[in-house]
Each structure stands twice: as structure tokens, then as C-alpha cells.
Design a protein around this motif. Structure first.
Motif, PDB file in Angstrom:
ATOM      1  N   TYR A 128      78.873   9.484 -29.047  1.00 56.35           N
ATOM      2  CA  TYR A 128      79.512   9.848 -30.334  1.00 56.35           C
ATOM      3  C   TYR A 128      80.998   9.688 -30.348  1.00 56.35           C
ATOM      4  O   TYR A 128      81.628   9.805 -31.313  1.00 56.35           O
ATOM      5  N   ARG A 129      81.659   9.151 -29.106  1.00 51.92           N
ATOM      6  CA  ARG A 129      83.001   9.025 -28.891  1.00 51.92           C
ATOM      7  C   ARG A 129      83.690  10.381 -29.535  1.00 51.92           C
ATOM      8  O   ARG A 129      84.874   9.993 -30.195  1.00 51.92           O
ATOM      9  N   ARG A 130      83.445  11.430 -28.887  1.00 52.00           N
ATOM     10  CA  ARG A 130      84.101  12.849 -29.267  1.00 52.00           C
ATOM     11  C   ARG A 130      84.029  13.452 -27.951  1.00 52.00           C
ATOM     12  O   ARG A 130      83.175  13.801 -27.437  1.00 52.00           O
ATOM     13  N   LEU A 131      85.352  14.071 -27.654  1.00 50.22           N
ATOM     14  CA  LEU A 131      85.760  14.774 -26.511  1.00 50.22           C
ATOM     15  C   LEU A 131      86.187  16.271 -26.921  1.00 50.22           C
ATOM     16  O   LEU A 131      87.260  16.288 -27.990  1.00 50.22           O
ATOM     17  N   GLY A 132      85.394  17.449 -26.720  1.00 46.46           N
ATOM     18  CA  GLY A 132      86.110  18.630 -26.924  1.00 46.46           C
ATOM     19  C   GLY A 132      87.071  19.199 -25.919  1.00 46.46           C
ATOM     20  O   GLY A 132      86.991  18.837 -24.808  1.00 46.46           O
ATOM     21  N   MET A 133      88.299  19.685 -26.627  1.00 45.87           N
ATOM     22  CA  MET A 133      89.245  20.051 -25.625  1.00 45.87           C
ATOM     23  C   MET A 133      89.649  21.582 -26.547  1.00 45.87           C
ATOM     24  O   MET A 133      89.428  21.729 -27.582  1.00 45.87           O
ATOM     25  N   THR A 134      90.287  22.449 -25.775  1.00 46.33           N
ATOM     26  CA  THR A 134      90.598  23.615 -26.338  1.00 46.33           C
ATOM     27  C   THR A 134      92.178  23.593 -26.958  1.00 46.33           C
ATOM     28  O   THR A 134      93.164  23.489 -25.969  1.00 46.33           O
ATOM     29  N   LEU A 135      92.026  23.384 -28.280  1.00 46.72           N
ATOM     30  CA  LEU A 135      93.369  23.113 -28.923  1.00 46.72           C
ATOM     31  C   LEU A 135      93.853  23.951 -29.888  1.00 46.72           C
ATOM     32  O   LEU A 135      94.874  24.011 -30.386  1.00 46.72           O
ATOM     33  N   GLY A 136      92.895  25.109 -30.197  1.00 45.16           N
ATOM     34  CA  GLY A 136      93.285  26.053 -31.050  1.00 45.16           C
ATOM     35  C   GLY A 136      94.051  27.318 -30.608  1.00 45.16           C
ATOM     36  O   GLY A 136      94.684  27.378 -29.652  1.00 45.16           O
ATOM     37  N   PRO A 137      93.614  28.246 -31.766  1.00 41.32           N
ATOM     38  CA  PRO A 137      94.338  29.778 -31.188  1.00 41.32           C
ATOM     39  C   PRO A 137      93.756  30.170 -29.973  1.00 41.32           C
ATOM     40  O   PRO A 137      92.706  30.131 -29.681  1.00 41.32           O
ATOM     41  N   GLU A 138      94.700  31.104 -29.268  1.00 40.50           N
ATOM     42  CA  GLU A 138      94.481  31.782 -27.984  1.00 40.50           C
ATOM     43  C   GLU A 138      93.872  30.976 -26.839  1.00 40.50           C
ATOM     44  O   GLU A 138      93.011  31.085 -26.169  1.00 40.50           O
ATOM     45  N   SER A 139      94.626  29.371 -26.934  1.00 37.14           N
ATOM     46  CA  SER A 139      94.306  28.612 -25.926  1.00 37.14           C
ATOM     47  C   SER A 139      95.478  27.767 -25.544  1.00 37.14           C
ATOM     48  O   SER A 139      96.516  27.757 -26.527  1.00 37.14           O
ATOM     49  N   HIS A 140      95.316  27.088 -24.574  1.00 35.29           N
ATOM     50  CA  HIS A 140      96.451  26.040 -24.257  1.00 35.29           C
ATOM     51  C   HIS A 140      95.650  25.143 -23.170  1.00 35.29           C
ATOM     52  O   HIS A 140      94.637  25.204 -22.756  1.00 35.29           O
ATOM     53  N   LEU A 141      96.628  24.003 -22.649  1.00 35.87           N
ATOM     54  CA  LEU A 141      96.067  23.001 -22.009  1.00 35.87           C
ATOM     55  C   LEU A 141      96.529  22.814 -20.706  1.00 35.87           C
ATOM     56  O   LEU A 141      95.784  22.466 -19.770  1.00 35.87           O
ATOM     57  N   ARG A 142      97.462  23.698 -20.201  1.00 31.53           N
ATOM     58  CA  ARG A 142      97.944  23.846 -18.851  1.00 31.53           C
ATOM     59  C   ARG A 142      98.126  22.337 -18.353  1.00 31.53           C
ATOM     60  O   ARG A 142      97.778  22.231 -17.112  1.00 31.53           O
ATOM     61  N   MET A 143      98.896  21.456 -19.004  1.00 35.47           N
ATOM     62  CA  MET A 143      99.091  20.029 -18.318  1.00 35.47           C
ATOM     63  C   MET A 143     100.154  19.650 -18.951  1.00 35.47           C
ATOM     64  O   MET A 143     100.576  19.938 -20.104  1.00 35.47           O
ATOM     65  N   PRO A 144     101.084  18.813 -18.178  1.00 34.34           N
ATOM     66  CA  PRO A 144     102.364  18.410 -18.948  1.00 34.34           C
ATOM     67  C   PRO A 144     101.978  17.516 -20.236  1.00 34.34           C
ATOM     68  O   PRO A 144     101.122  17.043 -20.265  1.00 34.34           O
ATOM     69  N   ALA A 145     102.873  17.529 -21.234  1.00 34.97           N
ATOM     70  CA  ALA A 145     102.774  16.972 -22.518  1.00 34.97           C
ATOM     71  C   ALA A 145     102.504  15.485 -22.390  1.00 34.97           C
ATOM     72  O   ALA A 145     101.942  14.819 -23.044  1.00 34.97           O
ATOM     73  N   ASN A 146     103.368  14.986 -21.357  1.00 34.23           N
ATOM     74  CA  ASN A 146     103.180  13.565 -21.048  1.00 34.23           C
ATOM     75  C   ASN A 146     101.960  12.965 -20.811  1.00 34.23           C
ATOM     76  O   ASN A 146     101.364  11.691 -20.879  1.00 34.23           O
TER      77      ASN A 146
END
Length: 401
Positions: A128-146
Motif C-alpha cells: 500500500y506504501r502507507r506507514l502508520g505513525m502517531t502524529l495526532g492529539p495526545e501523542s508525540h514521536l520521541r525522536m529528534p526532528a532531524n
């Protein structure tokens, strides 16, 4: 002032639920969420935060307190999770049900696992070339922006899809094994709260009282008093998120303590209030009002009711009780492996309640020209209503003489 002696509830049952979960629990969690992924045409989901990684892997460690290293768990559309983690965590992850563990010698700022992660995701995201990530409210990525940008560049042909709501919704309903841990931590903390009136005294500081309370809770059987705030003031307090501080509790004061303690990674979250020496009529009335509001919320809880129904039931009682307003913004929330989880009891949330959800009922009101009174209990949604997980607070505010 010297600390009072340790108080252990003589009714204490020293048995506690088994730690961890059987492999079948994690297989159930993954299979259910993979069905959600299939419905959303996702090749994989990338998890980067402690609660989500732990929920699907069982990896429970305090090492998340260090911000130095990122941690990744990949859920493929088919097959078992893939852990892409620093080498320091490999032995711990090997103790979980996860068998596919890929590692690198972190910290390595120039490439802290990103190339390894891109390699893994590129091989998965082909259908599908689709990857899910937690990008919305009450979530964060916990990795540097770069590193996020490097991930985007490395997966330029893959769409990044927000799955934060799907994750929140999936975790809302707890299994019986999760509920067992919630019952235990709520009961232990309840017994600790019931002990407070037997040793707290006028002249102790907020910090002294909370320090003693933490020791009592630890001896009763909690793992950590992860969250503990306290506020006090004459005839009421003005904050429920600060403290404890060095303020000495005196006659005529009201004290609140709110704790989010844990057992095996599962939280309770509730508070208790006390008056010291005496209590004025306005404070007594405000306490009774929020207690009755909690009762109204409990009587409204049932499968099919909504979080907005809970908000309305509690808010109506407080308005009738003379509330001058509510600065908190919600009257409770979900609870589980995080101190606060979705949903929120607000006027416009409208989340339907289901059996297995654990909620806090948290009516709070302003009275007496800016004083606050907040009361919180934890409940389980059952097939035909609700169950108190916390031991119900007394209907009248306790007065410590």
C-alpha cells in the motif's frame, strides 16, 4: 516536625497479580490491531513512545527516563513485531515475546538507528506504501526532528498516516488481565489514603505529608508513586497540579493529595481531601457537592452512555451546588498504562462507553471566591453499569484534629 510512624493496613492482602502477561495476551493485541491496519490499508505501524512500545511488546523499563536513545517497535501488517533498539536494551527485549530484534550501538548521533529503521520499513511498505505513525492529539514521536526528516526522506514514496486515534481507541478497552492490575493498584492506594488521617497532623508541611504517604504506599505494595501533587490553603486550595511544597498545614486549612501510582506499569489516578482543625460551611458544602457529582457520574455510567453524558450529569450537580466555574476543562478521563488516556469527559467528546473501559470521574468546582474543590474516583465500565475500583471517599470531608 518528625515524621509519624509507618502505618500498614492490618487488612492488607499481600498477594498481588502476576507481573507481565502471557504471550497469548500480546498475540491477541497484535492480531486485533492488525485487523485495524488492514482496514486502513497500512503496510506497517511505527511506534516510538514507551506506552505504545510496552503495550505491544511487554518491554517495561525505567530506562525511558533517559532522553539519549530512541527506541522503535514496528508492527507489520502480517507477522510479529520487529524491535529496532539500542544494543543496551537487547537483553531486556529478549525477555519479552518479541523475537525479531535489530540493534545498533547507540548513542550514535550521526545515525541513531535511522538507517536500520528505514531499511526495515522500506522492505515492509511495498503493497500500500502507507506507514502508520502517531502524529495526532495526545501523542508525540520521541525522536529528534532531524531524524524524523531523515525518515521522511528515506521513505519518500511512502505516505505517513496518523494512527494516534486508532491506537488510543484500541487501548481504551482493557482485557481481564489488565483490569486485575488496575483493581490492585486502586485498592492499595485507597488503603494508603485511608491511613492518612491516623498520622497527618497540623504543623506538618505538604512535603512531609506526601513523603510519609509515599513510604506508606510503597510498603502497602505499589511499585512507584509516579505522580503525586498536593495543594493546601486556608479554607481551600487554588491549584491541583502544583506542589507539594514546604507550606505548613495549619488549623483551618484544606489539603488535597492526588496520586497516580503504579503497579506493573498500570496507573491509578485519584485524590482525597482533608480539613485540619475545623472546616467552614462553604468548604463543607463544596466537598459534599463534588462527592454528589461523582455519585451522579457513577449512576450515569453504562455501556452506550457517552463521556458527554457523564460530564453533563456531574456538571449539573455542581451548577446546582453553587459552582462558580470549572477551570480544569474536563471532568475525568481514561486510565490505564498512562496516567491520563483518552477519552475525556467533556461537553463535546461524545465517546461511547464500552465494557472494559477504565475511567476517572473527576468533578471540580470553584467556590468561595477562587478556591477549588476537586474529587476523583476510578471506575470500571461493566456489562450492566460500573464498578468502583477505588474505595469510595467519605461523603463528608474528613477533619483531622
Amino acid at each position: 516536625m518528625a515524621m509519624a510512624g509507618m502505618h500498614i493496613d492490618p487488612r492488607m492482602d499481600h498477594s498481588s497479580p502476576a507481573r507481565g502477561f502471557p504471550k497469548t495476551e500480546f498475540e491477541r493485541r497484535l492480531a486485533g490491531f492488525q485487523r485495524c491496519m488492514a482496514n486502513n490499508h497500512l503496510d506497517a505501524v511505527l511506534l516510538t513512545t514507551e506506552p505504545n512500545v510496552r503495550y505491544f511488546s511487554g518491554f517495561l523499563t525505567q530506562f525511558w527516563q533517559s532522553p539519549t536513545r530512541p527506541w522503535f517497535l514496528v508492527l507489520p501488517l502480517d507477522g510479529e513485531p520487529i524491535a529496532i533498539i539500542p544494543e543496551i536494551g537487547v537483553s531486556g527485549m529478549q525477555d519479552t515475546w518479541v523475537s525479531d530484534i535489530r540493534s545498533w550501538p547507540s548513542p550514535r548521533p550521526e545515525d541513531d538507528g535511522i538507517s536500520l529503521l528505514i531499511e526495515c520499513l522500506s522492505s515492509l511498505c511495498r503493497r500500500y506504501r502507507r506507514l502508520g505513525m502517531t502524529l495526532g492529539p495526545e501523542s508525540h514521536l520521541r525522536m529528534p526532528a532531524n531524524n524524523v526528516q531523515a525518515l521522511k526522506n528515506g521513505l519518500a514514496q511512502v505516505d505517513l498516516v496518523d494512527v494516534s486515534e486508532d491506537i488510543h481507541n484500541y487501548r481504551m478497552v482493557k482485557s481481564e488481565l489488565e483490569i486485575e492490575k488496575a483493581r490492585y493498584i486502586c485498592d492499595v492506594a485507597s488503603r494508603g489514603f485511608e491511613n492518612v488521617a491516623s498520622w497527618a497532623q497540623i504543623g506538618m508541611s505538604e512535603m512531609e505529608i506526601c513523603r510519609q504517604f509515599k513510604m506508606d504506599l510503597l510498603n502497602l505494595g505499589i511499585d512507584q508513586p509516579n505522580y503525586m501533587v498536593a495543594g493546601s490553603g486556608n479554607r481551600g486550595y487554588t491549584s491541583i497540579i502544583m506542589g507539594p511544597g514546604d507550606r505548613t498545614v495549619g488549623a483551618g486549612d484544606v489539603l488535597i493529595i492526588d496520586t497516580g501510582s503504579t503497579f506493573d506499569g498500570y496507573f491509578c489516578d485519584f485524590d482525597r481531601n482533608w480539613a485540619f482543625g475545623s472546616v467552614d460551611d462553604a468548604t463543607r458544602s463544596a466537598y459534599r457537592t463534588v462527592w454528589q457529582a461523582t455519585e451522579a457520574g457513577f449512576n450515569t455510567v453504562r455501556p452506550g452512555a457517552t463521556t458527554t453524558d457523564l460530564w453533563r450529569a456531574m456538571n449539573d450537580v455542581m451548577v446546582d451546588g453553587g459552582s462558580e466555574g470549572n477551570d480544569v476543562g474536563r471532568l475525568g478521563h481514561g486510565l490505564g498504562i498512562e496516567l491520563t488516556e483518552r477519552p475525556s469527559n467533556t461537553h463535546d467528546d461524545f465517546t461511547r462507553l464500552e465494557p472494559g473501559m477504565i475511567m476517572t470521574l473527576e468533578p471540580g468546582m470553584t467556590y468561595g471566591g477562587g478556591k477549588q474543590m476537586v474529587h476523583e474516583e476510578n471506575v470500571l465500565i461493566t456489562e450492566d453499569g460500573a464498578e468502583w475500583l477505588t474505595r469510595r471517599a467519605p461523603e463528608e470531608i474528613p477533619v483531622i484534629k
